[in-house]
Design a protein around this motif. Structure first.
Motif: not given
Length: 357
Positions: A189-206, A254-262
């Motif tokens: 909550d309050g983070g950048v989960g809804y943004a396509k920030a590069a760091g979101n993806y780097g942090a999930q690799f591990y 926290r959750i991306l507003d996906g175009v395919t989702r909608k």
């Protein structure tokens, strides 16, 4: 935001590398077209937009993108129909989300009209790279990075906006089994989960690598507070079919507003498929699987459109899903692709024709 009336300079490549590409054996995201778009933010404004031959860029080692992660991106696709017309799918959704991501990372928003004009000009110039065939497409990657030199911990005053394109064949990821996260989190909550920030993806690799060691291909992320609620799958939004009802989590910070989702949710309403957008408990899905009521899980996103899930794991237990001939996943994928490739009526106005100059 005021749009700037900037003219795009076009410098065409002297020769094309398209004849050296094996389009039957493409690895996703490894081959790029002849041209790219570039535009710099300097002195408080976007300026000098240019489409030029694809090639390396030069950055100072102290460029702030390397130190403070000011980088966002989008994923889009172009499709070619049987009459050699090239189409985009809901491009303004991606452009507006791009700027939403930029704002969250204190990056200056990019003028929407310049974005669309540059996108269309670039794709038209490289339209031979958009091949025909159901499932074949041109993947489009717009992004922006912080380029100001210096390692002071503050937002950059200079940025570089770019668009690069990569031909893609029909996406098939093989059998996918997912692990319900119970320790690591993708966003809070309050983070950048809804943004396509590069760091979101780097942090999930591990954590994804840890899941792969256990035989899973992806993680379904749960809420950071309690790990009780299911939110996203890897880099995709996630859907569950319990009985004949479709369930998906609501978008949030926290959750991306996906175009395919909608788009899936719109199609569900159009074809009378009951869909609920609400918080979904891990225990609810586990119980449905144990009772035989969980019929499907599938992810939605630009790369694969719809990606079925064969099974999932939770707290040491593994669950397999039934193989359905009349799956929602295949239904939605077919309906979406028919619109994208101009094979069906587009009553929603989702297609955007890339005009030929």
């Amino acid at each position: 935001m005021k749009n700037l009336p900037l003219a795009i300079d076009v410098v065409e490549a002297k020769t094309s590398k398209i004849d050296s590409v094996d389009f039957d054996n493409l690895v996703f995201g490894n081959v790029f077209t002849d041209h790219m778009m570039e535009c710099d933010y300097i002195d408080g404004q976007w300026q000098n937009p240019v489409i030029k031959p694809y090639g390396p860029i030069q950055l100072d080692p102290s460029a702030k993108v390397f130190h403070y992660g000011q980088a966002i991106f989008e994923g889009m696709k172009a499709f070619k129909d049987d009459e050699d017309q090239v189409w985009l799918f809901r491009p303004m959704e991606n452009i507006q989300r791009f700027n939403k991501s930029s704002k969250r990372l204190a990056i200056p928003e990019f003028p929407e009209d310049l974005f669309l004009e540059g996108l269309e000009t670039l794709i038209d110039l490289d339209r031979d790279w958009v091949k025909k065939g159901f499932g074949t497409s041109l993947y489009i990657r717009p992004f922006v990075i912080a380029t100001e030199t210096g390692v002071s911990a503050s937002p950059s005053k200079k940025y570089k906006f770019m668009i690069i394109c990569s031909p893609a064949k029909a996406y098939y990821s093989g059998d996918v089994r997912v692990f319900f996260a119970d320790k690591f989190s993708r966003a809070a909550d309050g983070g950048v989960g809804y943004a396509k920030a590069a760091g979101n993806y780097g942090a999930q690799f591990y954590p994804t690598n840890l899941a792969k060691e256990e035989g899973y291909q992806q993680i379904v992320w749960t809420d950071a507070n309690s790990h009780e609620y299911l939110e996203e799958a890897g880099t995709m939004n996630i859907f569950f079919r319990v009985g004949d009802k479709l369930l998906t989590a609501p978008t949030s910070d926290r959750i991306l507003d996906g175009v395919t989702r909608k788009s899936v949710l719109t199609l569900a309403e159009e074809f009378g498929i009951e869909a609920e957008v609400r918080r979904i408990k891990v225990s609810e899905i586990v119980e449905a699987a144990e009772k035989g009521e969980l019929k499907e899980i599938f992810g939605s996103g630009t790369a694969a459109t719809i990606n079925p899930v064969k099974g999932f794991g939770n707290k040491g237990k593994k669950y397999e899903l039934p193989q359905l001939e009349d799956s929602y996943a295949s239904f939605f994928k077919k309906k979406l692709m028919e619109i994208q490739y101009n094979k069906a009526e587009d009553k929603f106005g989702w297609r955007y024709l890339v005009k030929s100059n």
